[in-house]
Design a protein around this motif. Structure first.
Motif, short mmCIF file in Angstrom:
data_model
loop_
_atom_site.label_atom_id
_atom_site.label_comp_id
_atom_site.label_asym_id
_atom_site.label_seq_id
_atom_site.Cartn_x
_atom_site.Cartn_y
_atom_site.Cartn_z
N LEU A 249 -4.05 5.76 8.21
CA LEU A 249 -2.92 5.23 7.44
C LEU A 249 -2.64 3.81 7.91
CD1 LEU A 249 -0.26 5.21 9.46
CD2 LEU A 249 -0.26 7.64 8.93
N THR A 250 -1.93 3.07 7.08
CA THR A 250 -1.62 1.68 7.42
C THR A 250 -0.12 1.48 7.50
OG1 THR A 250 -3.64 0.85 6.38
CG2 THR A 250 -1.86 -0.73 6.70
N VAL A 251 0.31 0.85 8.58
CA VAL A 251 1.70 0.44 8.74
C VAL A 251 1.75 -1.07 8.48
CG1 VAL A 251 3.68 0.24 10.29
CG2 VAL A 251 2.19 2.26 10.40
N THR A 252 2.40 -1.43 7.38
CA THR A 252 2.53 -2.83 7.01
C THR A 252 3.75 -3.43 7.70
OG1 THR A 252 1.51 -2.39 4.86
CG2 THR A 252 2.74 -4.46 5.08
N VAL A 253 3.58 -4.56 8.35
CA VAL A 253 4.65 -5.18 9.12
C VAL A 253 5.07 -6.51 8.48
CG1 VAL A 253 5.33 -6.11 11.36
CG2 VAL A 253 3.81 -4.13 11.24
N ILE A 254 6.36 -6.60 8.17
CA ILE A 254 6.93 -7.85 7.66
C ILE A 254 7.39 -8.68 8.85
CG2 ILE A 254 8.76 -8.88 6.25
CD1 ILE A 254 8.75 -6.29 4.60
N PRO A 255 6.85 -9.88 9.05
CA PRO A 255 7.21 -10.68 10.22
C PRO A 255 8.71 -10.94 10.32
CG PRO A 255 5.31 -11.62 9.10
CD PRO A 255 5.85 -10.56 8.19
#
Length: 351
Positions: free
Chosen positions: A256-262
């Motif tokens: 799975l992918t955890v998308t990170v918003i800076p």
């Protein structure tokens, strides 16, 4: 009285003959090679001569012997064995001999142990000592997913549970027959949950299902890589992989992918449990790594300073100079060190 030279030599020879005849001698018998399950009669014919009657016998080791105290015991060893015989006469004089009872090499050959594999896997059939030594031959059946029907230790790769039979033949001994079952186990279905989007400095819980044990990776930003559920705190968008193993040793995986918003926003967690289980053991401040000149101070309810660090790096484990602090609520002052506002709050230690 003078004795003539002739009579002296005659008497000396007679004395020598009597002395030689009286010497105790042991004959354990000839070394032998036998087939598995057969016997060999130990000792000579006779096993002892000379000395002073009666004799006592002691054979060792006792394994595979009908008796350890007779002149000619029957040996039926299950593996090559070196036997020792000690004969003692009535005068207490002893003599020894050694007899080796070897077995034809077929004694060590067998079908191996029943085993289990995961679908798509393989197993080696046959005992670890199987070989063609001494002209021994092998024939395996059925010829299903076998690397060879005549190898001492073929590789089996069945897709369903299969029982194999082997006939082992020797030029010297009767044939031997064995069976071995290869149980084929299905793979588990491992599921990783759940793909999500977070703001940098925050965390999310990742959970795996479908197996007994798990390994997550990459492990750098995880609270624990070896549990079904783990807390992920990545600073960048990251794809996580989890490998799960069931009770049969079979493995499956998911990702799975955890998308990170800076973000540079500081995120303060209000509790941690420094109990050494690898989960939430440290006081975590999201994005603390971006404030290298920060200063963190932690106080007890009575105002005692219990912890301080410049450039806090999420390493406080709930101790004060190495001593564990009691379970309680503590109060922190965090100066980011970049001129922005000082942060105040509380954090609870749970044990």
């Amino acid at each position: 009285m003078k004795i003539s030279k002739f009579l002296f030599f005659l008497l000396s020879g007679l004395f020598f003959t009597i002395s030689a005849a009286a010497q105790l001698q042991v004959n354990g018998g000839a070394d032998a090679i036998i087939c598995p399950g057969t016997t060999h009669t130990m000792g000579g014919t006779p096993t002892a001569t000379g000395g002073t009657l009666p004799y006592s016998y002691l054979w060792s080791p006792s394994i595979g012997l009908s008796s350890t105290s007779v002149a000619n015991p029957i040996a039926n060893p299950s593996q090559p064995t070196t036997y020792y015989i000690i004969v003692t006469d009535a005068a207490g004089v002893s003599d020894t001999d050694i007899v080796v009872v070897d077995l034809y090499s077929i004694y060590a050959d067998n079908g191996g142990q029943d085993t289990g594999i995961c679908i798509g896997g393989s197993a080696t059939l046959g005992g670890v000592w199987n070989s063609n030594q001494g002209g021994v031959t092998f024939f395996w059946s059925p010829n299903v997913a076998l690397s060879s029907q005549t190898a001492p230790r073929p590789i089996a790769s069945p897709t369903i549970t299969t029982t194999y039979s082997v006939t082992i033949t020797s030029p010297n001994c009767p044939s031997k027959n064995f069976t071995i079952t290869v149980t084929v186990n299905q793979l588990p279905t491992v599921t990783a949950c759940c793909a999500t989007t977070i703001i940098e400095g925050n965390s999310t819980v990742l959970t795996a299902f479908g197996a007994s044990t798990y390994v997550w990776g990459p492990s750098g930003a995880l609270s624990s890589p070896y549990t079904a559920s783990t807390t992920a705190e990545p600073s960048n968008t990251t794809t996580y992989y989890v490998f799960g193993q069931d009770d049969n040793g079979c493995i499956d995986w998911d990702s799975l992918t955890v998308t990170v918003i800076p973000s540079t926003e500081l995120v303060f967690y209000n509790s941690f449990s420094p109990n050494g289980d690898g989960v939430n053991d440290l006081f975590y401040i999201g994005n603390a790594g971006k404030y290298t000149t920060s200063v963190l101070e932690v106080y007890s309810r009575t105002g005692q300073l219990v912890y301080s660090k410049t450039g806090y790096d999420n390493s406080w484990d709930g101790t004060n100079y190495g001593d564990k602090l009691p379970e309680a609520t503590y109060y922190y002052i965090y100066n980011p060190g970049d001129g922005s506002a000082i942060k105040y709050g509380d954090v609870t230690i749970l044990r």
